[in-house]
Scaffold this motif. Structure first.
Motif, PDB file in Angstrom:
ATOM      1  N   LEU A  42       0.626  -1.240  -0.087  1.00  0.00           N
ATOM      2  CA  LEU A  42      -0.063   0.102   0.107  1.00  0.00           C
ATOM      3  C   LEU A  42       0.913   1.367  -0.139  1.00  0.00           C
ATOM      4  CD1 LEU A  42      -3.034   0.859   0.216  1.00  0.00           C
ATOM      5  CD2 LEU A  42      -2.746   1.175   2.508  1.00  0.00           C
ATOM      6  N   TYR A  43       0.687   2.158  -1.028  1.00  0.00           N
ATOM      7  CA  TYR A  43       1.323   3.505  -1.228  1.00  0.00           C
ATOM      8  C   TYR A  43       0.303   4.526  -1.082  1.00  0.00           C
ATOM      9  CZ  TYR A  43       4.936   0.422  -2.917  1.00  0.00           C
ATOM     10  OH  TYR A  43       5.703  -0.433  -3.455  1.00  0.00           O
ATOM     11  N   ASP A  44       0.820   5.629  -0.648  1.00  0.00           N
ATOM     12  CA  ASP A  44      -0.249   6.909  -0.246  1.00  0.00           C
ATOM     13  C   ASP A  44      -0.020   7.519  -1.706  1.00  0.00           C
ATOM     14  OD1 ASP A  44       2.410   8.289  -0.622  1.00  0.00           O
ATOM     15  OD2 ASP A  44       2.374   8.929   1.590  1.00  0.00           O
ATOM     16  N   GLU A  45      -0.762   8.980  -1.739  1.00  0.00           N
ATOM     17  CA  GLU A  45      -0.807   9.652  -3.040  1.00  0.00           C
ATOM     18  C   GLU A  45       0.607  10.043  -3.661  1.00  0.00           C
ATOM     19  OE1 GLU A  45      -3.593  12.660  -2.073  1.00  0.00           O
ATOM     20  OE2 GLU A  45      -5.492  11.323  -2.086  1.00  0.00           O
ATOM     21  N   LYS A  46       1.385  10.335  -2.658  1.00  0.00           N
ATOM     22  CA  LYS A  46       2.713  10.609  -3.240  1.00  0.00           C
ATOM     23  C   LYS A  46       3.654   9.410  -3.335  1.00  0.00           C
ATOM     24  CE  LYS A  46       2.581  14.770  -0.134  1.00  0.00           C
ATOM     25  NZ  LYS A  46       2.809  15.345   1.034  1.00  0.00           N
ATOM     26  N   GLY A  47       3.161   8.357  -3.192  1.00  0.00           N
ATOM     27  CA  GLY A  47       4.018   7.183  -3.647  1.00  0.00           C
ATOM     28  C   GLY A  47       5.076   6.541  -2.671  1.00  0.00           C
ATOM     29  N   ASN A  48       4.624   7.059  -1.257  1.00  0.00           N
ATOM     30  CA  ASN A  48       5.299   6.876  -0.078  1.00  0.00           C
ATOM     31  C   ASN A  48       4.807   5.370   0.534  1.00  0.00           C
ATOM     32  OD1 ASN A  48       7.029   9.061   0.092  1.00  0.00           O
ATOM     33  ND2 ASN A  48       5.301   9.974   1.103  1.00  0.00           N
ATOM     34  N   PHE A  49       5.624   4.452   0.515  1.00  0.00           N
ATOM     35  CA  PHE A  49       5.191   3.007   1.107  1.00  0.00           C
ATOM     36  C   PHE A  49       4.678   3.224   2.519  1.00  0.00           C
ATOM     37  CE2 PHE A  49       6.422  -1.010   3.501  1.00  0.00           C
ATOM     38  CZ  PHE A  49       5.731  -1.630   2.624  1.00  0.00           C
ATOM     39  N   LEU A  50       3.403   2.510   2.651  1.00  0.00           N
ATOM     40  CA  LEU A  50       2.733   2.606   3.797  1.00  0.00           C
ATOM     41  C   LEU A  50       2.875   1.236   4.702  1.00  0.00           C
ATOM     42  CD1 LEU A  50      -0.478   4.627   2.895  1.00  0.00           C
ATOM     43  CD2 LEU A  50       1.581   5.416   4.020  1.00  0.00           C
ATOM     44  N   GLY A  51       2.650   0.120   3.915  1.00  0.00           N
ATOM     45  CA  GLY A  51       2.810  -1.080   4.651  1.00  0.00           C
ATOM     46  C   GLY A  51       2.391  -2.195   3.754  1.00  0.00           C
ATOM     47  N   VAL A  52       2.312  -3.455   4.610  1.00  0.00           N
ATOM     48  CA  VAL A  52       1.766  -4.439   3.883  1.00  0.00           C
ATOM     49  C   VAL A  52       0.525  -5.059   4.625  1.00  0.00           C
ATOM     50  CG1 VAL A  52       4.407  -5.343   2.833  1.00  0.00           C
ATOM     51  CG2 VAL A  52       3.144  -6.134   5.270  1.00  0.00           C
ATOM     52  N   PRO A  53      -0.242  -5.814   3.955  1.00  0.00           N
ATOM     53  CA  PRO A  53      -1.440  -6.303   4.512  1.00  0.00           C
ATOM     54  C   PRO A  53      -1.011  -7.317   5.787  1.00  0.00           C
ATOM     55  CG  PRO A  53      -1.277  -7.439   2.719  1.00  0.00           C
ATOM     56  CD  PRO A  53      -0.063  -6.422   2.590  1.00  0.00           C
ATOM     57  N   PRO A  54      -2.034  -7.413   6.867  1.00  0.00           N
ATOM     58  CA  PRO A  54      -3.332  -6.821   6.946  1.00  0.00           C
ATOM     59  C   PRO A  54      -3.475  -5.235   7.071  1.00  0.00           C
ATOM     60  CG  PRO A  54      -2.804  -7.919   8.926  1.00  0.00           C
ATOM     61  CD  PRO A  54      -1.943  -8.070   7.957  1.00  0.00           C
ATOM     62  N   PHE A  55      -4.342  -4.532   6.389  1.00  0.00           N
ATOM     63  CA  PHE A  55      -4.276  -2.865   6.571  1.00  0.00           C
ATOM     64  C   PHE A  55      -5.524  -2.668   7.839  1.00  0.00           C
ATOM     65  CE2 PHE A  55      -2.734  -3.406   2.338  1.00  0.00           C
ATOM     66  CZ  PHE A  55      -1.424  -3.180   2.639  1.00  0.00           C
ATOM     67  N   PRO A  56      -5.295  -1.770   8.620  1.00  0.00           N
ATOM     68  CA  PRO A  56      -6.359  -1.492   9.541  1.00  0.00           C
ATOM     69  C   PRO A  56      -7.350  -0.391   8.479  1.00  0.00           C
ATOM     70  CG  PRO A  56      -4.467   0.074   9.637  1.00  0.00           C
ATOM     71  CD  PRO A  56      -4.049  -1.151   8.733  1.00  0.00           C
ATOM     72  N   PRO A  57      -8.571  -0.379   9.435  1.00  0.00           N
ATOM     73  CA  PRO A  57      -9.656   0.376   8.690  1.00  0.00           C
ATOM     74  C   PRO A  57      -9.077   1.774   8.254  1.00  0.00           C
ATOM     75  CG  PRO A  57     -10.529  -0.580  10.602  1.00  0.00           C
ATOM     76  CD  PRO A  57      -9.060  -0.986  10.577  1.00  0.00           C
ATOM     77  N   SER A  58      -9.556   2.168   7.430  1.00  0.00           N
ATOM     78  CA  SER A  58      -9.030   3.545   6.794  1.00  0.00           C
ATOM     79  C   SER A  58      -9.902   4.198   5.699  1.00  0.00           C
ATOM     80  CB  SER A  58      -7.753   3.673   6.235  1.00  0.00           C
ATOM     81  OG  SER A  58      -7.510   2.659   5.169  1.00  0.00           O
TER      82      SER A  58
END
Length: 335
Positions: free
Chosen positions: A40-56
């Motif tokens: 998962l990446y944000d709008e700027k292309g920064n790496f956010l993490g791997v699953p499982p992803f919390p509610p967002s």
């Protein structure tokens, strides 16, 4: 109109209808892979993490270990959970009810033998009887085999509940036979078909609705137990839960989502809590409908209760009478 008085029933059925509609229409608006991502990446292309992803905002209810959106999976799998329980209840009611009527009216002499034989189904939990049979359906599901798997699982789940419906039906009819209007019909020369059509049909219809709702809750509970054991409705997927080597539900029905993710409770509880709470919510709705219909239909005006009541203890009544007698004698002596 009279049916408008059943407000809770209307609300409950409306919720279930909307849920089924969203589930059946999912292929028209939902992604086929349930919005599954590995990174998962944000709008700027920064790496956010791997699953499982919390509610967002990206995943309203979070994602599972495979990166699939839990909300999308629940919407897609809702129809399999609800319709499987409805189909199981229908088979139980039709087969068990018809056989119970036949034994109560035409094969009454064999009824004691049948009751003794079926007593084991009331003493042994249904899951123990069905578990060996359900293991036959522990296969990889596909678009070609899904309906055959669902049909077999429906038969197994219905089989363990048919004896209960049969015995309940015979108990209701045996109770109604003792009523004066039933005895009068037979004395006037009515045959079993006439009595069934004119006298028994209204009562069996009313009781049948409540019995159906009871078995609908029972079927949902049994499906959830099987999900916990890894037996998913519709079969398993060729894909496993990443990192755990646990079978993945092919149909994404709610019991399967609970069963495949129960080990995530400590790490990511939202994965299992979302389908679990939805499952409880459906059971609460059905139970709400059942209670309203029981109250409105006044099913027990003949004195028959689907649940056995505890009989008052005769010894306690005698003891109370003796105590009152002793108190009365002491008062007389004091005078």
């Amino acid at each position: 109109m009279k049916w408008l008085t059943y407000k809770k029933t209307i609300v409950g059925l409306t919720i279930l209808t909307i849920l089924l509609g969203l589930s059946f229409l999912y292929p028209l608006y939902g992604p086929k892979d349930f919005n599954s991502v590995r990174f998962l990446y944000d709008e700027k292309g920064n790496f956010l993490g791997v699953p499982p992803f919390p509610p967002s905002s990206h995943y309203l209810l979070g994602s599972d270990r495979n990166g699939a959106d839990i909300l999308f999976m629940m919407i897609y799998g809702g129809k399999f959970t609800i319709l499987m329980a409805v189909g199981v209840t229908f088979l139980r009611l039709v087969i068990g009810g018809l056989v119970g009527v036949v034994f109560s009216l035409w094969l009454n002499r064999l009824l004691p033998i049948v009751k003794d034989f079926l007593l084991v189904f009331r003493m042994i939990p249904a899951i123990i009887i069905a578990l060996p049979l359900m293991s036959k359906a522990w296969v990889i599901g596909s678009e070609e085999t899904i309906y055959s798997i669902l049909f077999y699982q429906m038969l197994v789940l219905a089989l363990v509940g048919i004896p209960s419906v049969l015995l309940t039906t015979t108990e209701i009819i045996d109770h109604l036979k003792k009523e004066s209007f039933m005895q009068s019909s037979y004395l006037m020369g009515a045959n079993h078909f006439h009595v069934l059509k004119t006298q028994l049909k209204p009562f069996l219809t009313s009781y049948g609705i409540v019995i159906a709702l009871q078995h609908l809750i029972s079927a949902l509970s049994l499906i959830m137990f099987f999900g916990a054991f890894g037996f998913y409705i519709g079969g398993i997927s060729a894909e496993e839960v990443r990192g755990l080597e646990i079978p993945y539900s092919f149909t994404k029905e709610w019991a399967g989502l609970i069963g495949q993710n129960y080990l995530e409770f400590n790490r990511a509880p939202y994965i299992i809590l979302a389908p679990l709470l939805a499952y409880f919510f459906i059971i609460i709705i059905i139970n709400m409908i059942k209670k309203e219909l029981e109250t409105s239909m006044d099913l027990n005006h003949l004195g028959f209760h689907l649940k056995k009541k505890k009989k008052p203890c005769r010894n306690s009544e005698r003891n109370n009478m003796r105590i009152k007698d002793v108190e009365y004698s002491l008062q007389e002596k004091a005078r």
